[in-house]
Design an enzyme around this catalytic site. Structure first.
Site, PDB file in Angstrom:
ATOM      1  N   GLU A 125       0.809  -1.229   0.000  1.00 49.01           N
ATOM      2  CA  GLU A 125       0.000   0.000   0.000  1.00 49.01           C
ATOM      3  C   GLU A 125       0.835   1.270   0.000  1.00 49.01           C
ATOM      4  O   GLU A 125       0.822   2.052   0.964  1.00 49.01           O
ATOM      5  CB  GLU A 125      -0.950   0.022   1.202  1.00 49.01           C
ATOM      6  CG  GLU A 125      -2.054  -0.993   1.094  1.00 49.01           C
ATOM      7  CD  GLU A 125      -3.063  -0.898   2.239  1.00 49.01           C
ATOM      8  OE1 GLU A 125      -2.755  -0.275   3.268  1.00 49.01           O
ATOM      9  OE2 GLU A 125      -4.150  -1.452   2.093  1.00 49.01           O
ATOM     10  N   GLU A 136      -6.815  -7.622  -0.555  1.00 50.06           N
ATOM     11  CA  GLU A 136      -7.301  -7.697   0.820  1.00 50.06           C
ATOM     12  C   GLU A 136      -8.779  -7.335   0.814  1.00 50.06           C
ATOM     13  O   GLU A 136      -9.146  -6.243   0.373  1.00 50.06           O
ATOM     14  CB  GLU A 136      -6.543  -6.711   1.723  1.00 50.06           C
ATOM     15  CG  GLU A 136      -5.050  -6.970   1.789  1.00 50.06           C
ATOM     16  CD  GLU A 136      -4.307  -5.976   2.689  1.00 50.06           C
ATOM     17  OE1 GLU A 136      -4.961  -5.222   3.443  1.00 50.06           O
ATOM     18  OE2 GLU A 136      -3.069  -5.938   2.618  1.00 50.06           O
TER      19      GLU A 136
HETATM   20  C1  GAL Z   1      -4.539  -2.619   4.987  1.00 52.13           C
HETATM   21  C2  GAL Z   1      -3.125  -3.152   5.107  1.00 52.13           C
HETATM   22  C3  GAL Z   1      -3.089  -4.413   5.952  1.00 52.13           C
HETATM   23  C4  GAL Z   1      -3.902  -4.233   7.191  1.00 52.13           C
HETATM   24  C5  GAL Z   1      -5.303  -3.850   6.817  1.00 52.13           C
HETATM   25  C6  GAL Z   1      -6.228  -3.686   7.986  1.00 52.13           C
HETATM   26  O1  GAL Z   1      -4.550  -1.272   4.697  1.00 52.13           O
HETATM   27  O2  GAL Z   1      -2.555  -3.429   3.864  1.00 52.13           O
HETATM   28  O3  GAL Z   1      -1.748  -4.703   6.283  1.00 52.13           O
HETATM   29  O4  GAL Z   1      -3.326  -3.247   7.987  1.00 52.13           O
HETATM   30  O5  GAL Z   1      -5.274  -2.644   6.144  1.00 52.13           O
HETATM   31  O6  GAL Z   1      -7.519  -3.316   7.558  1.00 52.13           O
END
Ligand code: GAL
Length: 633
Positions: free
Chosen positions: A144, A315
């Protein structure tokens, strides 16, 4: 194409004897992918130069041996503490001149050469060891870029790099002075070494100075990513991705994406609704447990463009997150809905974040597919349900739209630099247009600003593009239908000045914006046939035919059936009416969907997504609360 599911997993968080059970449960749940490694630097290299890859070998062997495909992340978003001792000046510095310290993540300045070398070193070691590994089927660079406000850095190293960047670009201080208009307020320089970063000035810095700093900062991200990709390419044939975030505009994702094989993004619908969306209280309440009905889709379409067709959700929110002001739980069904929505927009894979909720550290309140005690959380069952559905479902193919919307990161920097009205935000503007189009039931394609061929679309919309790149100007000749620019389109030169030929200066369109005004939230300018402009309005003149007028008689939309200019920001209620008419003129069929109902054509399937907590019907189709339905067409 066959779509698949995956999960983000941190073997280093759990005792090794649990790994086999974790892996077999992932497989049983129907998952294909497991992403690992992206924060593990302190375990890969506990002491400078002493590498320990054995545990990662075993983790990959366990996961891969169980039948999973591994996405291996480079660990450069979390430099270990000892690295800071080696490079005490590697931290990013905020606009107030304060270093952003160790103790969380993303604590590095993109311009720091020493840190870049450390990244090259660890990525080379990983690439050499795993580049041809049979279980490593894809790579992710860093994590990110831009998250936690980490693109802009006002460090000494950034300043030196910025000076070099300026010297390259302008060749002489005189050329820079002319381009920036530095005669204004006696800001002229006689050496590049005198130029500072545009922070801590007494009042606002020169917008041309800021704009170049924004371009430079974006270029630093591109170069940082490219350094990793160049190394990986030497050692692997596997596709390389990065996981972008929602509503991050600080770097040009198209430029980063050009070096990668797959774009991916991290979709947290409930976090985003609470955290990064302009919305009324009523909207937030109505969609509290479902997320905004258009925010995810916008990013799906954006990243499909960034990945030139290849994209994933790396994710996916599986339950409550920990980082938004409020962190509600999704309605039963939403995890499944979000997943199918991504597939309907063309995602090759959707990976859930994360496998098991960690009982320790920053994200202990963040749900996983499993609870902290290893029992399944509600999201687990929905993921498993999607996996079963994927086994039996029809192929989901990608269908482009009749309508395209241009998205340009540089325009976001420009209007951030000079909003001229507190509510003029580029993302907000483009997203409002997207929402209105999606409410009409349309498939939408997002285009980069250097698109050279517009012949695929019946309608192309270009709101707020700060300067018209030559390629897009030329591409106008290829347009098959109607192109609409405005508001604020082509209103600056690339040097951030008002062009001599007043905007929009579009080929064959005699229209000029004479004056602009920004409006506070409760002001509006009524249009002749109903509706209104809000936030921003322009007074235009010229001999182009007036298609629509303001109630005060001034032109609101000028042009013809091929090219037109919209001289204001239509209110959320006005946009759908305008766009519906436009689509009708081009023979595009629209539907006026209720706010919680969304649809998308994907190959020969039509998907319906119900973002409300009540069942909805559309014609003879019933879509359950928080449900998704697809019908063959
Ligand atoms: C994303 C990140 C992850 C985790 C997640 C939690 O932004 O890539 O590592 O922190 O958020 O929602």
């Amino acid at each position: 194409m066959k779509r698949s599911l995956g999960v983000c997993y941190y073997p280093e968080h759990w005792p090794e004897e649990r790994w086999p059970e974790n892996a077999s449960r992932m497989v049983e749940a129907g998952l294909t992918w497991v992403r690992i490694g992206e924060f593990a630097w302190s375990r890969l290299e506990p002491v400078p130069g002493q590498l320990d890859f054995d545990w990662l070998d075993r983790a990959i062997a366990t996961l891969g041996g169980a039948g999973l495909k591994v996405v291996l992340g480079t660990p450069t978003a979390t430099p270990p503490r000892w690295l800071l001792d080696r490079h005490p000046d590697m931290l990013a510095v905020d606009a107030n001149g304060r270093p952003r310290k160790f103790g969380s993540r993303r604590h590095y300045c993109f311009s720091h050469r020493g840190y870049l070398e450390e990244c090259r070193r660890i990525v080379t070691l990983l690439a050499e060891r795993y580049g041809r590994h049979r279980y490593v089927a894809a790579w992710q660079t860093d994590n990110e870029y831009g998250c936690h406000d980490s693109v802009l850095s006002y460090s000494d190293t950034a300043r030196s790099a910025f000076r070099e960047w300026l010297a390259q670009k302008y060749q002489s201080p005189d050329a820079l002075n002319r381009a920036w208009g530095n005669i204004f307020w006696s800001m002229e320089y006689d050496s590049f070494d005198q130029i500072d970063l545009p922070n801590l000035t007494v009042t606002e810095p020169n917008p041309a100075h800021v704009m170049d700093f924004r371009r430079f900062s974006s270029d630093q991200v591109v170069a940082f990513n490219r350094a990793q990709v160049d190394i990986l390419r030497h050692h692997t044939q596997a596709p390389i991705a990065h996981n972008y975030m929602g509503r991050i505009t600080e770097f040009d994702h198209f430029a980063v994406g050009a070096d990668l094989d797959i774009a991916s993004w991290d979709s947290y619908p409930l976090g985003f609704l609470s955290d990064r969306l302009e919305a009324s209280d009523a909207h937030r309440t109505a969609f509290l447990r479902q997320g905004d009905p258009d925010f995810q889709a916008f990013h799906h379409d954006l990243y499909r463009a960034v990945g030139r067709g290849r994209w994933w959700v790396m994710e996916q929110q599986p339950g409550p997150v920990n980082w938004a002001p409020y962190n509600p739980a999704p309605l039963p069904g939403m995890v499944r809905l979000w997943t199918w929505e991504a597939f309907a927009h063309g995602a090759e894979a959707v990976c859930y974040f994360r496998w098991r909720q960690a009982p320790f550290a920053q994200e202990q309140m963040h749900a996983g597919l499993l609870r902290p005690d290893n029992a399944p959380a509600p999201g687990f069952f929905e993921a498993a349900e999607v996996a079963r559905e994927l086994d039996t479902a029809h192929e989901v193919n990608v269908t482009g739209g009749d309508v395209a919307l241009v998205f340009d990161y540089a325009s976001a920097w420009a209007w951030d630099t000079q909003p001229q009205g507190a509510d003029f935000d580029y993302f907000r503007l483009v997203f409002a247009w997207y929402r209105a189009l999606r409410g009409l039931g349309l498939n939408i394609d997002i285009l980069p600003p250097d698109t050279r061929d517009l012949s695929n679309w019946k309608v192309v919309l270009v709101p707020g593009l700060f300067t018209l790149p030559p390629a897009l100007r030329d591409a106008l000749a290829t347009a098959g239908g109607q192109v609409i620019f405005g508001p604020r389109a082509n209103s600056k030169t690339p040097d951030f000045a008002i062009p001599t030929a007043l905007p929009p200066d579009l080929p064959g369109l005699d229209a000029r914006v004479m004056r602009v005004e920004s409006l506070p939230p409760d002001a509006h300018i009524p249009l002749e046939e109903g509706g209104a402009f809000r936030h921003w309005a322009e007074e235009a003149e010229g001999s182009a035919p007036v298609i629509l007028r303001r109630a005060d008689g001034l032109p609101a939309l000028l042009g013809n059936e091929k090219l037109a200019y919209l001289a204001g920001w239509p209110s959320d209620e006005t946009l759908p009416i305008l766009l519906r008419q436009l689509c009708k003129n081009q023979g595009i069929e629209t539907r006026a969907l209720p706010p919680a109902l969304r649809t998308r054509q994907a190959g020969d399937l039509r998907f319906w997504f119900n973002y409300s907590h009540e069942a909805l019907t559309w014609g003879d189709i019933e879509i359950p609360a928080a449900g998704v339905v697809w019908v063959a067409t």
